[in-house]
Scaffold this motif. Structure first.
Motif: not given
Length: 143
Positions: A25-28, A30-31, A101-104, A110-111
Motif C-alpha cells: 500500500f506504500s505507493d497508494l 504516498r500518492e 469522502r472525496a479522498l476515499m 486503488k485499494m
C-alpha cells in the motif's frame, strides 16, 4: 531456550507479514499523502460511517492517546470531524468530512487494486484461513 526461540519466531513472522502487506500500500499512501494509520481511520469511517472515537481506536488498532494526536492532524486537514455524542460530552463521535469522502472515492479503487494483486499472489482461501486463525489467536489472548 527453544520455547523463547519459537515465540520470537512467531513475533518475527507476524511483523514480516505486516510489513510486507503494508508495503503493498506504500505507493497508494504516498500518492494520497496519508500514513498507514490515517488510511485505516479513513477506510473504517468510509465503510462503517460515523463512530465513537473509542470504537474507532479499537477498530483501527490505534491506542487512544495516539488516536487523539492523529485525529487532531486529520481535522486540520479537513478529512474528519469530531462532535460530542448526543448529550454526553465524555463521548466523542468521529466522521468523514466532504474532503475525506472525496479522498476515499479516489483511494478506494486503488485499494481494491492492491487487494486484487495480493489475491493473485496468495490464494483468497489461504488469506481467509490466515485471517480466521489470527482472529482466533487474538480472542484466546484477549479473552
Amino acid at each position: 531456550m527453544k520455547v523463547k526461540s519459537r515465540h520470537r519466531e512467531l513475533l518475527r513472522s507476524l511483523l514480516r507479514v505486516r510489513e510486507a502487506l503494508l508495503g503493498q500500500f506504500s505507493d497508494l499512501m504516498r500518492e494520497a499523502g496519508l500514513t498507514a494509520q490515517q488510511l485505516r481511520i479513513l477506510a473504517s469511517l468510509d465503510s462503517e460511517g460515523e463512530m465513537e472515537q473509542r470504537l474507532l481506536s479499537q477498530t483501527c488498532v490505534i491506542p487512544g492517546p495516539s488516536m487523539v494526536i492523529i485525529l487532531r492532524g486529520m481535522i486540520k486537514q479537513d478529512l474528519v470531524y469530531k462532535r460530542d455524542f448526543d448529550g454526553d460530552q465524555r463521548r466523542t463521535l468521529v466522521g468523514l468530512t466532504e474532503n475525506g469522502r472525496a479522498l476515499m472515492k479516489t483511494v478506494n479503487p486503488k485499494m481494491d487494486e492492491v487487494y486484487a494483486a495480493v489475491g493473485k499472489q496468495i490464494p483468497l482461501k489461504k488469506l481467509h484461513e490466515a485471517t480466521v486463525l489470527m482472529d482466533e489467536i487474538y480472542e484466546h489472548i484477549k479473552g
